[in-house]
Scaffold this motif. Sequence first.
Motif, PDB file in Angstrom:
ATOM      1  N   THR A 137       0.819  -1.209   0.000  1.00  0.00           N
ATOM      2  CA  THR A 137       0.000   0.000   0.000  1.00  0.00           C
ATOM      3  C   THR A 137       0.855   1.262   0.000  1.00  0.00           C
ATOM      4  O   THR A 137       0.580   2.215  -0.739  1.00  0.00           O
ATOM      5  CB  THR A 137      -0.964  -0.015   1.203  1.00  0.00           C
ATOM      6  N   LEU A 138       1.917   1.270   0.797  1.00  0.00           N
ATOM      7  CA  LEU A 138       2.802   2.435   0.821  1.00  0.00           C
ATOM      8  C   LEU A 138       3.503   2.630  -0.519  1.00  0.00           C
ATOM      9  O   LEU A 138       3.620   3.763  -1.000  1.00  0.00           O
ATOM     10  CB  LEU A 138       3.827   2.307   1.942  1.00  0.00           C
ATOM     11  N   ASN A 139       3.944   1.554  -1.127  1.00  0.00           N
ATOM     12  CA  ASN A 139       4.607   1.682  -2.431  1.00  0.00           C
ATOM     13  C   ASN A 139       3.662   2.248  -3.487  1.00  0.00           C
ATOM     14  O   ASN A 139       4.065   3.082  -4.304  1.00  0.00           O
ATOM     15  CB  ASN A 139       5.201   0.350  -2.881  1.00  0.00           C
ATOM     16  N   LYS A 140       2.405   1.818  -3.487  1.00  0.00           N
ATOM     17  CA  LYS A 140       1.440   2.364  -4.443  1.00  0.00           C
ATOM     18  C   LYS A 140       1.221   3.854  -4.194  1.00  0.00           C
ATOM     19  O   LYS A 140       1.170   4.645  -5.132  1.00  0.00           O
ATOM     20  CB  LYS A 140       0.107   1.611  -4.368  1.00  0.00           C
ATOM     21  N   ALA A 141       1.106   4.236  -2.933  1.00  0.00           N
ATOM     22  CA  ALA A 141       0.890   5.645  -2.599  1.00  0.00           C
ATOM     23  C   ALA A 141       2.108   6.489  -2.964  1.00  0.00           C
ATOM     24  O   ALA A 141       1.970   7.584  -3.522  1.00  0.00           O
ATOM     25  CB  ALA A 141       0.576   5.776  -1.102  1.00  0.00           C
ATOM     26  N   ILE A 142       3.295   5.974  -2.683  1.00  0.00           N
ATOM     27  CA  ILE A 142       4.525   6.699  -3.018  1.00  0.00           C
ATOM     28  C   ILE A 142       4.670   6.863  -4.527  1.00  0.00           C
ATOM     29  O   ILE A 142       5.086   7.910  -5.021  1.00  0.00           O
ATOM     30  CB  ILE A 142       5.754   6.007  -2.396  1.00  0.00           C
ATOM     31  N   GLU A 143       4.289   5.836  -5.268  1.00  0.00           N
ATOM     32  CA  GLU A 143       4.345   5.915  -6.733  1.00  0.00           C
ATOM     33  C   GLU A 143       3.435   7.027  -7.256  1.00  0.00           C
ATOM     34  O   GLU A 143       3.830   7.818  -8.110  1.00  0.00           O
ATOM     35  CB  GLU A 143       3.924   4.560  -7.306  1.00  0.00           C
ATOM     36  N   LYS A 144       2.220   7.106  -6.727  1.00  0.00           N
ATOM     37  CA  LYS A 144       1.293   8.163  -7.139  1.00  0.00           C
ATOM     38  C   LYS A 144       1.833   9.539  -6.757  1.00  0.00           C
ATOM     39  O   LYS A 144       1.788  10.481  -7.543  1.00  0.00           O
ATOM     40  CB  LYS A 144      -0.080   7.965  -6.479  1.00  0.00           C
ATOM     41  N   ALA A 145       2.332   9.645  -5.522  1.00  0.00           N
ATOM     42  CA  ALA A 145       2.859  10.931  -5.049  1.00  0.00           C
ATOM     43  C   ALA A 145       4.054  11.373  -5.880  1.00  0.00           C
ATOM     44  O   ALA A 145       4.190  12.554  -6.213  1.00  0.00           O
ATOM     45  CB  ALA A 145       3.242  10.823  -3.570  1.00  0.00           C
ATOM     46  N   THR A 146       4.923  10.445  -6.225  1.00  0.00           N
ATOM     47  CA  THR A 146       6.102  10.765  -7.028  1.00  0.00           C
ATOM     48  C   THR A 146       5.698  11.284  -8.398  1.00  0.00           C
ATOM     49  O   THR A 146       6.269  12.265  -8.892  1.00  0.00           O
ATOM     50  CB  THR A 146       7.017   9.537  -7.147  1.00  0.00           C
ATOM     51  N   ALA A 147       4.719  10.652  -9.019  1.00  0.00           N
ATOM     52  CA  ALA A 147       4.266  11.094 -10.341  1.00  0.00           C
ATOM     53  C   ALA A 147       3.718  12.521 -10.275  1.00  0.00           C
ATOM     54  O   ALA A 147       4.044  13.363 -11.122  1.00  0.00           O
ATOM     55  CB  ALA A 147       3.201  10.142 -10.881  1.00  0.00           C
ATOM     56  N   ILE A 148       2.909  12.803  -9.260  1.00  0.00           N
ATOM     57  CA  ILE A 148       2.356  14.152  -9.101  1.00  0.00           C
ATOM     58  C   ILE A 148       3.475  15.146  -8.835  1.00  0.00           C
ATOM     59  O   ILE A 148       3.551  16.216  -9.446  1.00  0.00           O
ATOM     60  CB  ILE A 148       1.318  14.178  -7.961  1.00  0.00           C
ATOM     61  N   ASN A 149       4.377  14.793  -7.928  1.00  0.00           N
ATOM     62  CA  ASN A 149       5.487  15.663  -7.548  1.00  0.00           C
ATOM     63  C   ASN A 149       6.354  16.013  -8.751  1.00  0.00           C
ATOM     64  O   ASN A 149       6.635  17.185  -9.011  1.00  0.00           O
ATOM     65  CB  ASN A 149       6.317  14.972  -6.461  1.00  0.00           C
ATOM     66  N   GLU A 150       6.788  15.007  -9.496  1.00  0.00           N
ATOM     67  CA  GLU A 150       7.670  15.241 -10.638  1.00  0.00           C
ATOM     68  C   GLU A 150       6.995  16.083 -11.708  1.00  0.00           C
ATOM     69  O   GLU A 150       7.608  16.984 -12.284  1.00  0.00           O
ATOM     70  CB  GLU A 150       8.155  13.914 -11.211  1.00  0.00           C
ATOM     71  N   ASN A 151       5.725  15.806 -11.970  1.00  0.00           N
ATOM     72  CA  ASN A 151       4.999  16.560 -12.990  1.00  0.00           C
ATOM     73  C   ASN A 151       4.849  18.027 -12.580  1.00  0.00           C
ATOM     74  O   ASN A 151       5.119  18.929 -13.382  1.00  0.00           O
ATOM     75  CB  ASN A 151       3.623  15.937 -13.240  1.00  0.00           C
ATOM     76  N   GLU A 152       4.431  18.260 -11.352  1.00  0.00           N
ATOM     77  CA  GLU A 152       4.221  19.628 -10.880  1.00  0.00           C
ATOM     78  C   GLU A 152       5.523  20.425 -10.853  1.00  0.00           C
ATOM     79  O   GLU A 152       5.556  21.588 -11.242  1.00  0.00           O
ATOM     80  CB  GLU A 152       3.585  19.620  -9.489  1.00  0.00           C
ATOM     81  N   LEU A 153       6.609  19.814 -10.386  1.00  0.00           N
ATOM     82  CA  LEU A 153       7.883  20.523 -10.329  1.00  0.00           C
ATOM     83  C   LEU A 153       8.429  20.798 -11.726  1.00  0.00           C
ATOM     84  O   LEU A 153       9.013  21.857 -11.964  1.00  0.00           O
ATOM     85  CB  LEU A 153       8.898  19.742  -9.491  1.00  0.00           C
ATOM     86  N   ALA A 154       8.223  19.876 -12.657  1.00  0.00           N
ATOM     87  CA  ALA A 154       8.678  20.104 -14.032  1.00  0.00           C
ATOM     88  C   ALA A 154       7.935  21.266 -14.668  1.00  0.00           C
ATOM     89  O   ALA A 154       8.535  22.111 -15.336  1.00  0.00           O
ATOM     90  CB  ALA A 154       8.486  18.828 -14.862  1.00  0.00           C
ATOM     91  N   VAL A 155       6.629  21.335 -14.432  1.00  0.00           N
ATOM     92  CA  VAL A 155       5.833  22.441 -14.970  1.00  0.00           C
ATOM     93  C   VAL A 155       6.294  23.764 -14.362  1.00  0.00           C
ATOM     94  O   VAL A 155       6.472  24.753 -15.069  1.00  0.00           O
ATOM     95  CB  VAL A 155       4.324  22.207 -14.702  1.00  0.00           C
ATOM     96  N   ALA A 156       6.529  23.769 -13.054  1.00  0.00           N
ATOM     97  CA  ALA A 156       6.967  25.004 -12.387  1.00  0.00           C
ATOM     98  C   ALA A 156       8.326  25.447 -12.908  1.00  0.00           C
ATOM     99  O   ALA A 156       8.535  26.634 -13.171  1.00  0.00           O
ATOM    100  CB  ALA A 156       7.024  24.794 -10.876  1.00  0.00           C
ATOM    101  N   ALA A 157       9.242  24.527 -13.061  1.00  0.00           N
ATOM    102  CA  ALA A 157      10.586  24.875 -13.528  1.00  0.00           C
ATOM    103  C   ALA A 157      10.557  25.365 -14.972  1.00  0.00           C
ATOM    104  O   ALA A 157      11.187  26.359 -15.317  1.00  0.00           O
ATOM    105  CB  ALA A 157      11.519  23.686 -13.390  1.00  0.00           C
TER     106      ALA A 157
END
Length: 107
Positions: free
Chosen positions: A73-93
């Motif tokens: 369950t934690l790995n699935k949640a971390i995977e989702k969070a990582t995808a959101i994090n990377e996408n949002e930071l790439a857009v901001a940069a």
Amino acid sequence: MFGDLSGMMGKLKEAQEKVEETKKRLDTVLIDEASSDNKVKVTLTANRKIKAITIDETLLNDAEELEDYLIITLNKAIEKATAINENELAVAAKSGMPNIPGMNMFK
């Protein structure tokens, strides 16, 4: 040759500020994940900080089963969070990056 160097530096600083603002905002974005039978539920931020874990008491008697549930369950949640994090930071940069001549030559 490079145009307005101070203008580019200003844009780079703006990009850095946008990234920092986005990181702060991602602390407020919550991701909920649950095991397929809802015996384990986790909540974490898009910056991958665990906020809550709920465990069905039927799992408390079997440490190995509980560990398996938590890992999955934690790995699935971390995977989702990582995808959101990377996408949002790439857009901001990208939104604050200056148009540097010659940097787009590999289109």
